[in-house]
Design a protein around this motif. Structure first.
Motif, PDB file in Angstrom:
ATOM      1  N   VAL A 299      16.439 -12.363 -70.797  1.00  0.00           N
ATOM      2  CA  VAL A 299      16.288 -13.823 -70.870  1.00  0.00           C
ATOM      3  C   VAL A 299      16.647 -14.456 -69.535  1.00  0.00           C
ATOM      4  CG1 VAL A 299      17.192 -15.923 -71.931  1.00  0.00           C
ATOM      5  CG2 VAL A 299      16.634 -13.952 -73.370  1.00  0.00           C
ATOM      6  N   ALA A 300      17.719 -13.968 -68.920  1.00  0.00           N
ATOM      7  CA  ALA A 300      18.130 -14.512 -67.623  1.00  0.00           C
ATOM      8  C   ALA A 300      17.070 -14.254 -66.553  1.00  0.00           C
ATOM      9  CB  ALA A 300      19.464 -13.888 -67.213  1.00  0.00           C
ATOM     10  N   TYR A 301      16.431 -13.076 -66.615  1.00  0.00           N
ATOM     11  CA  TYR A 301      15.387 -12.744 -65.640  1.00  0.00           C
ATOM     12  C   TYR A 301      14.174 -13.656 -65.831  1.00  0.00           C
ATOM     13  CZ  TYR A 301      12.532  -9.712 -62.640  1.00  0.00           C
ATOM     14  OH  TYR A 301      11.743  -9.215 -61.637  1.00  0.00           O
ATOM     15  N   GLY A 302      13.824 -13.918 -67.081  1.00  0.00           N
ATOM     16  CA  GLY A 302      12.734 -14.849 -67.351  1.00  0.00           C
ATOM     17  C   GLY A 302      13.083 -16.259 -66.906  1.00  0.00           C
ATOM     18  N   ALA A 303      14.342 -16.664 -67.149  1.00  0.00           N
ATOM     19  CA  ALA A 303      14.784 -17.999 -66.740  1.00  0.00           C
ATOM     20  C   ALA A 303      14.760 -18.146 -65.223  1.00  0.00           C
ATOM     21  CB  ALA A 303      16.192 -18.260 -67.273  1.00  0.00           C
ATOM     22  N   ARG A 304      15.044 -17.048 -64.527  1.00  0.00           N
ATOM     23  CA  ARG A 304      14.969 -17.078 -63.066  1.00  0.00           C
ATOM     24  C   ARG A 304      13.543 -17.383 -62.611  1.00  0.00           C
ATOM     25  NH1 ARG A 304      15.444 -11.717 -59.243  1.00  0.00           N
ATOM     26  NH2 ARG A 304      14.613 -12.674 -57.338  1.00  0.00           N
ATOM     27  N   GLY A 305      12.558 -16.770 -63.263  1.00  0.00           N
ATOM     28  CA  GLY A 305      11.166 -17.058 -62.942  1.00  0.00           C
ATOM     29  C   GLY A 305      10.820 -18.508 -63.190  1.00  0.00           C
ATOM     30  N   TYR A 306      11.326 -19.048 -64.296  1.00  0.00           N
ATOM     31  CA  TYR A 306      11.075 -20.458 -64.633  1.00  0.00           C
ATOM     32  C   TYR A 306      11.652 -21.374 -63.553  1.00  0.00           C
ATOM     33  CZ  TYR A 306      10.845 -24.680 -67.522  1.00  0.00           C
ATOM     34  OH  TYR A 306      10.576 -25.936 -68.010  1.00  0.00           O
ATOM     35  N   ARG A 307      12.885 -21.108 -63.140  1.00  0.00           N
ATOM     36  CA  ARG A 307      13.521 -21.934 -62.100  1.00  0.00           C
ATOM     37  C   ARG A 307      12.795 -21.802 -60.762  1.00  0.00           C
ATOM     38  NH1 ARG A 307      18.160 -19.728 -64.505  1.00  0.00           N
ATOM     39  NH2 ARG A 307      18.371 -18.254 -62.764  1.00  0.00           N
TER      40      ARG A 307
ATOM     41  N   SER B 194      -1.562 -14.927 -64.807  1.00  0.00           N
ATOM     42  CA  SER B 194      -2.277 -14.244 -63.735  1.00  0.00           C
ATOM     43  C   SER B 194      -1.982 -14.903 -62.390  1.00  0.00           C
ATOM     44  CB  SER B 194      -3.781 -14.254 -64.016  1.00  0.00           C
ATOM     45  OG  SER B 194      -4.510 -13.668 -62.974  1.00  0.00           O
ATOM     46  N   ALA B 195      -1.992 -16.235 -62.363  1.00  0.00           N
ATOM     47  CA  ALA B 195      -1.657 -16.950 -61.126  1.00  0.00           C
ATOM     48  C   ALA B 195      -0.210 -16.680 -60.727  1.00  0.00           C
ATOM     49  CB  ALA B 195      -1.897 -18.444 -61.313  1.00  0.00           C
ATOM     50  N   ALA B 196       0.679 -16.679 -61.716  1.00  0.00           N
ATOM     51  CA  ALA B 196       2.097 -16.434 -61.440  1.00  0.00           C
ATOM     52  C   ALA B 196       2.315 -15.062 -60.812  1.00  0.00           C
ATOM     53  CB  ALA B 196       2.906 -16.550 -62.733  1.00  0.00           C
ATOM     54  N   LYS B 197       1.537 -14.090 -61.234  1.00  0.00           N
ATOM     55  CA  LYS B 197       1.651 -12.725 -60.707  1.00  0.00           C
ATOM     56  C   LYS B 197       1.473 -12.692 -59.202  1.00  0.00           C
ATOM     57  CE  LYS B 197      -0.700  -8.247 -61.173  1.00  0.00           C
ATOM     58  NZ  LYS B 197      -1.746  -7.510 -61.934  1.00  0.00           N
TER      59      LYS B 197
ATOM     60  N   LEU C 271       1.540 -15.615 -57.170  1.00  0.00           N
ATOM     61  CA  LEU C 271       2.297 -16.665 -56.507  1.00  0.00           C
ATOM     62  C   LEU C 271       3.787 -16.347 -56.421  1.00  0.00           C
ATOM     63  CD1 LEU C 271       0.621 -19.776 -58.189  1.00  0.00           C
ATOM     64  CD2 LEU C 271       0.262 -18.973 -55.838  1.00  0.00           C
ATOM     65  N   ALA C 272       4.308 -15.591 -57.386  1.00  0.00           N
ATOM     66  CA  ALA C 272       5.753 -15.376 -57.480  1.00  0.00           C
ATOM     67  C   ALA C 272       6.205 -14.020 -56.959  1.00  0.00           C
ATOM     68  CB  ALA C 272       6.201 -15.527 -58.933  1.00  0.00           C
ATOM     69  N   PHE C 273       5.268 -13.095 -56.715  1.00  0.00           N
ATOM     70  CA  PHE C 273       5.646 -11.747 -56.323  1.00  0.00           C
ATOM     71  C   PHE C 273       4.923 -11.338 -55.038  1.00  0.00           C
ATOM     72  CE2 PHE C 273       6.100 -12.037 -60.879  1.00  0.00           C
ATOM     73  CZ  PHE C 273       7.260 -11.317 -61.181  1.00  0.00           C
ATOM     74  N   GLU C 274       5.653 -10.721 -54.138  1.00  0.00           N
ATOM     75  CA  GLU C 274       4.997 -10.100 -52.986  1.00  0.00           C
ATOM     76  C   GLU C 274       4.309  -8.815 -53.431  1.00  0.00           C
ATOM     77  OE1 GLU C 274       7.543  -9.531 -49.677  1.00  0.00           O
ATOM     78  OE2 GLU C 274       8.001 -11.661 -49.425  1.00  0.00           O
ATOM     79  N   GLU C 275       4.953  -8.106 -54.348  1.00  0.00           N
ATOM     80  CA  GLU C 275       4.368  -6.898 -54.928  1.00  0.00           C
ATOM     81  C   GLU C 275       4.787  -6.815 -56.391  1.00  0.00           C
ATOM     82  OE1 GLU C 275       4.164  -2.046 -54.264  1.00  0.00           O
ATOM     83  OE2 GLU C 275       5.134  -3.334 -52.778  1.00  0.00           O
ATOM     84  N   PHE C 276       3.868  -7.090 -57.260  1.00  0.00           N
ATOM     85  CA  PHE C 276       4.170  -7.135 -58.686  1.00  0.00           C
ATOM     86  C   PHE C 276       4.333  -5.732 -59.252  1.00  0.00           C
ATOM     87  CE2 PHE C 276       2.773  -7.173 -63.164  1.00  0.00           C
ATOM     88  CZ  PHE C 276       3.675  -8.085 -63.682  1.00  0.00           C
ATOM     89  N   GLN C 277       5.408  -5.527 -60.017  1.00  0.00           N
ATOM     90  CA  GLN C 277       5.648  -4.259 -60.689  1.00  0.00           C
ATOM     91  C   GLN C 277       5.519  -4.471 -62.187  1.00  0.00           C
ATOM     92  OE1 GLN C 277       6.053  -1.355 -59.217  1.00  0.00           O
ATOM     93  NE2 GLN C 277       6.061  -2.235 -57.151  1.00  0.00           N
ATOM     94  N   PRO C 278       4.580  -3.788 -62.838  1.00  0.00           N
ATOM     95  CA  PRO C 278       4.424  -3.933 -64.294  1.00  0.00           C
ATOM     96  C   PRO C 278       5.714  -3.552 -65.019  1.00  0.00           C
ATOM     97  CG  PRO C 278       2.582  -2.733 -63.334  1.00  0.00           C
ATOM     98  CD  PRO C 278       3.627  -2.829 -62.257  1.00  0.00           C
TER      99      PRO C 278
ATOM    100  N   GLY D 174       8.702  -6.692 -64.725  1.00  0.00           N
ATOM    101  CA  GLY D 174       8.173  -7.809 -63.953  1.00  0.00           C
ATOM    102  C   GLY D 174       7.440  -8.822 -64.806  1.00  0.00           C
ATOM    103  N   LYS D 175       6.930  -8.366 -65.964  1.00  0.00           N
ATOM    104  CA  LYS D 175       6.219  -9.267 -66.875  1.00  0.00           C
ATOM    105  C   LYS D 175       7.135 -10.381 -67.384  1.00  0.00           C
ATOM    106  CE  LYS D 175       2.348  -9.999 -69.253  1.00  0.00           C
ATOM    107  NZ  LYS D 175       1.031 -10.174 -68.616  1.00  0.00           N
ATOM    108  N   ILE D 176       8.433 -10.102 -67.465  1.00  0.00           N
ATOM    109  CA  ILE D 176       9.386 -11.104 -67.953  1.00  0.00           C
ATOM    110  C   ILE D 176       9.476 -12.270 -66.972  1.00  0.00           C
ATOM    111  CG2 ILE D 176      11.753 -11.523 -68.673  1.00  0.00           C
ATOM    112  CD1 ILE D 176      10.235  -9.627 -70.501  1.00  0.00           C
ATOM    113  N   ARG D 177       9.689 -11.952 -65.703  1.00  0.00           N
ATOM    114  CA  ARG D 177       9.768 -13.018 -64.701  1.00  0.00           C
ATOM    115  C   ARG D 177       8.413 -13.701 -64.537  1.00  0.00           C
ATOM    116  NH1 ARG D 177       9.370 -13.194 -58.854  1.00  0.00           N
ATOM    117  NH2 ARG D 177      10.427 -15.081 -58.105  1.00  0.00           N
ATOM    118  N   GLN D 178       7.342 -12.926 -64.603  1.00  0.00           N
ATOM    119  CA  GLN D 178       5.997 -13.488 -64.514  1.00  0.00           C
ATOM    120  C   GLN D 178       5.782 -14.544 -65.593  1.00  0.00           C
ATOM    121  OE1 GLN D 178       2.938 -10.831 -65.815  1.00  0.00           O
ATOM    122  NE2 GLN D 178       1.281 -11.933 -64.801  1.00  0.00           N
ATOM    123  N   THR D 179       6.198 -14.231 -66.816  1.00  0.00           N
ATOM    124  CA  THR D 179       6.029 -15.171 -67.931  1.00  0.00           C
ATOM    125  C   THR D 179       6.895 -16.408 -67.737  1.00  0.00           C
ATOM    126  OG1 THR D 179       5.475 -13.367 -69.440  1.00  0.00           O
ATOM    127  CG2 THR D 179       6.221 -15.439 -70.428  1.00  0.00           C
TER     128      THR D 179
END
Length: 295
Positions: free
Chosen positions: A20-28, A91-94, A96-103, A106-111
């Motif tokens: 949850v914290a990792y997802g919240a980090r993506g939101y912030r 898909s855009a977040a993948k 915009l938010a990552f230099e190199e997306f790791q499946p 990483g889906k948590i922060r992406q969401t």
């Protein structure tokens, strides 16, 4: 045994809190990036590189394939047929938010990032950023990024000036850009494009939530796609901003013609209903984007 269960429960709770914290980090992070992203998106829209610059009815086709419930969801979609596990916002977040997306994790922060984008950017802005960052496969001069850029590289024209078949071919590569060839003849790309054409013609629908490959629109022995059930505009996802389906007005019919058969063999032939023209009804809410339902 009880002690082991307690430790296991505590470990599971810590894991859930961490996710949850990792997802919240993506939101912030998305909220922090929002001002720059809005400016970037508005510049793209001003340069006619947004969704509305694709041409009449084209955006409706693209969304029907990539994210059928885009205008209504808040960044995630777990139920719409054909939506799959990744929305346009995710898909855009993948990218915009990552230099190199790791499946995986990483889906948590992406969401979380996608939810943050939806909270601060308009749908039109998200769409413009998505179109500009799309991986489009190999072109004449190497790897292509951006839907509009790929249109110019492959066909020498912007998307609005492409034929229906050319636009659908560009749309077809999005699911696996490294696997298809836009430059040379590609039978697998032809089949993917034919399925999208049948979806646009309204003769088929995705087989379910995970049917991103449009197996529901594959050719049957008779040459047609699997039949589409009768649906109202509301059932087809033609809704206003509140999701009610009210306040819609039909503004035009756009004619499409089915793609030519991929082979001369009888089971490859399109049905007579596909060789003729069929129409896509475009709807619009006053002051808002266009919506579409096929019939």
């Amino acid at each position: 045994m009880i002690r082991i269960l307690k430790y296991a429960g505590a470990l599971l709770a810590c894991l859930l809190i961490g996710l949850v914290a990792y997802g919240a980090r993506g939101y912030r992070d998305a909220q922090s990036d929002a001002e720059d992203l809005r400016a970037r998106a508005d510049a793209l829209i001003a340069q006619s590189r947004g969704g509305n610059s694709l041409g009449g009815g084209r955006l409706a086709i693209l969304l029907a394939v990539e994210d059928p419930n885009f205008w209504a969801h808040s960044g995630v979609d777990f139920s719409t047929p054909g939506a799959g596990l990744t929305t346009i916002t995710q898909s855009a977040a993948k990218r915009l938010a990552f230099e190199e997306f790791q499946p995986g994790i990483g889906k948590i922060r992406q969401t979380g990032y996608a939810l943050g984008l939806e909270s601060r950017l308009s749908k039109e802005q998200i769409l413009a950023l998505w179109l500009e960052t799309l991986e489009m496969g190999n072109g004449p001069d190497g790897w292509m990024v951006g839907f509009h850029s790929a249109s110019s590289a492959i066909y020498g024209r912007p998307p609005a000036e492409l034929t229906d078949a050319e636009f659908i071919r560009l749309t077809a590569v999005l699911i696996a850009p490294a696997s298809y060839d836009l430059v040379r003849s590609d039978a697998e790309l032809d089949e993917r494009a034919a399925r999208i054409q049948r979806l646009a013609n309204g003769v088929c629908v995705p087989a379910g939530f995970s049917d991103v490959w449009l197996d529901g629109c594959r050719r049957t022995a008779s040459g047609a796609g699997l039949p589409a059930p009768a649906r109202s505009a509301e059932d087809a996802g033609v809704r206003d901003a509140a999701g009610t389906g009210k306040g819609l007005r039909r503004i035009q019919h756009v004619q499409f013609r089915a793609a030519p058969p991929a082979s001369d063999e009888p089971w490859h032939q399109e049905s007579s209903s596909l060789q003729g023209s069929s129409s896509l009804c475009i709807f619009q809410i006053a002051g808002g984007p266009e919506y579409a339902s096929s019939r």
